[in-house]
Design an enzyme around this catalytic site. Structure first.
Site, mmCIF file in Angstrom:
data_model
loop_
_atom_site.group_PDB
_atom_site.id
_atom_site.type_symbol
_atom_site.label_atom_id
_atom_site.label_comp_id
_atom_site.label_asym_id
_atom_site.label_seq_id
_atom_site.Cartn_x
_atom_site.Cartn_y
_atom_site.Cartn_z
ATOM 1 N N SER A 1 0.502 -1.258 -0.086
ATOM 2 C CA SER A 1 -0.318 -0.817 -0.327
ATOM 3 C C SER A 1 1.399 1.492 -0.105
ATOM 4 C CB SER A 1 -0.899 -0.155 1.389
ATOM 5 O OG SER A 1 -1.909 0.627 0.748
ATOM 6 N N ASP B 1 -8.573 -3.542 -7.590
ATOM 7 C CA ASP B 1 -7.710 -2.685 -6.361
ATOM 8 C C ASP B 1 -8.775 -1.994 -5.277
ATOM 9 O OD1 ASP B 1 -5.617 -1.349 -3.941
ATOM 10 O OD2 ASP B 1 -4.557 -1.856 -4.403
ATOM 11 N N HIS C 1 -5.603 -5.558 -1.648
ATOM 12 C CA HIS C 1 -5.238 -5.257 -0.944
ATOM 13 C C HIS C 1 -4.091 -5.974 -0.421
ATOM 14 C CE1 HIS C 1 -4.225 -0.708 -1.274
ATOM 15 N NE2 HIS C 1 -3.834 -1.228 0.140
#
Ligand code: NAG
Ligand code: NAG
Ligand code: NAG
Ligand code: NAG
Ligand code: NAG
Length: 401
Positions: A177, A279, A346
């Site tokens: 991330s 995502d 994610h």
């Protein structure tokens, strides 16, 4: 054993209990190490506390191999935001605790056969600008907000160099991330620290953020460039300049240069982009952020893709098409890799289930773990997989994080 300890006098019983607790803790988590000399180096978290990392030592054939993972956790792009953040583990080490090492960080050989015996490091994220800002500001309460991500990166990597990273024969810089974005931002610096004989590579996981408007082609989404405005706030507030490509800055706005589509153009190290083309964080926060649509239909679709209408799936496919366009530039890069699945997820490396299990996404017959191992160790000619449009593949588990 229980009977014997029952007969022990209280001080010894206490000692046994403490020993048992210590063993339990070492199974539960890897302890936090605070950076030495953080204040003198000005390498501090938002609140001025020292940053930290978790290191599990490699052994056997992995003794001279290092895997570095940069933690993620979005960004803070206003004083107010950063001020809140400093009251949490994402802005202060006062709140940090031991962490569990799972997925690619795991020391379980069966789960993580390629990296289980490497030195594995999890660097905590406490600056709010993907380890890249350099400045300070006054908080609402009059205290200082420290924007020292760049110094944290440098100081922690330097400390690790002293702990053996400097003599690594194999090394990977990863992160997920906002940490995946940080891996892209620092990839060249990391790579430059090693000689040609060292196999140093970068592995950004879920760090490929798109500059996309919340969907303008669809009537009920507002058309704002949400990601762009978060990045614009972060880049300006936290003085993110040093890490951006000079070539990009000569032609473009610094905010644009913070996006992966630009960053990949200047990366010289072999890099594998691991990301879902759908995502889930970006879909929920950039494509269809709360407040950008009226009614319930998007909330229900955002939380469970099985509840989306075909029009909504088309909007998601528009996001995917932009994703595939933005990574086009990577396709011809030698030694690079792609693992772009179509699961609503994610971050896939730090969880057992997505890294290497029956439920892991499979592309080209390989789980995430197999694909990344094959790319890193060059066991395959090439690993560049882009999955087809949702929902053509059934390997996506609804249990994925
Ligand atoms: C912004 O960052 C650059 C590069 O790290 C640094 O040289 C400069 O002093 C910073 N500016 C401010 C106002 O802190
Ligand atoms: C980007 O951020 C700067 C600094 O906060 C601000 O002055 C500027 O208006 C922003 N740009 C846009 C288009 O919002
Ligand atoms: C999805 O649809 C089902 C059936 O209509 C409903 O029970 C469920 O609550 C919905 N899920 C969400 C997250 O809205
Ligand atoms: C879809 O999943 C299969 C396994 O069921 C996998 O082998 C294949 O590579 C995936 N699709 C694409 C486009 O790669
Ligand atoms: C995938 O693996 C299966 C069984 O292991 C094999 O039969 C098949 O040919 C493989 N497919 C590809 C595209 O490699």
């Amino acid at each position: 054993m229980a009977a014997t300890s029952g007969k022990l006098r209280p001080p010894f019983r206490l000692l046994l209990l403490l020993l048992a607790a210590a063993v339990a803790r070492s199974v539960d988590g890897v302890e936090l190490t605070l950076l030495t000399g953080a204040r003198e180096k000005g390498a501090v978290c938002l609140d001025g506390s020292p940053p930290g990392y978790h290191l599990q030592r490699g052994f056997g054939s992995g003794e001279h191999s290092w895997f570095i993972h940069l933690q993620g956790g979005a960004w803070c792009n206003t004083i107010e935001d950063c001020s809140k953040r400093k009251m949490s583990a994402y802005g202060s080490s006062k709140f940090m605790r031991a962490v569990e090492f799972n997925g690619i960080l795991s020391n379980d050989q069966q789960l993580n056969s390629d990296f289980y015996n490497w030195n594995r490091v999890f660097i905590r994220y406490c600056d709010g600008a993907s380890f890249s800002g350099d400045g300070e500001a006054q908080d609402q309460d009059g205290s200082t907000l420290h924007f020292r991500g760049l110094r944290i990166w440098e100081a922690v990597i330097n400390e690790l160099m002293g702990k053996g990273l400097a003599t690594a024969k194999q090394a990977i810089l990863s992160g997920c991330s906002a940490g995946g974005l940080a891996a892209l931002l620092h990839c060249n610096d990391f790579y430059a620290r090693f000689s040609k004989e060292v196999s140093a590579k970068c592995l950004p996981d879920a760090g490929f953020f798109l500059d996309i408007a919340s969907f303008c082609s669809s009537e009920d989404l507002s058309g704002e460039r949400h990601m762009w405005s978060v990045f614009n706030g972060t880049v300006h507030l936290q003085n993110v300049t040093q890490v951006l490509s000079k070539d990009c800055l000569a032609k473009k706005d610094p905010t644009e240069c913070f996006f992966p589509a630009e960053l990949v153009k200047s990366i010289t190290a072999p890099t594998l982009i691991l990301n879902s083309a759908y995502d889930s964080w970006q879909i929920q926060n950039a494509l269809a952020p709360d407040g950008s649509f009226p009614g319930q239909s998007w909330s229900s679709c955002k939380t469970d893709v099985r509840n989306c209408s075909s029009t909504q799936i088309q909007v998601f496919n528009g996001f995917r098409n932009k994703f595939v366009d933005d990574i086009e530039v990577v396709k011809d890069k030698k030694d690079w890799g792609l693992f772009i699945d179509s699961c609503f997820t994610h971050c896939q490396t730090p969880f057992d289930i997505s890294w290497n299990s029956q439920a892991s996404p499979v592309l080209g017959n390989k789980t995430v773990a197999e694909a990344i191992g094959d790319w890193y160790f060059e066991r395959s000619y090439e690993v560049k997989e882009i999955d087809c449009e949702y929902p053509c593949n059934s390997t996506c588990s609804s249990q994925l994080p």
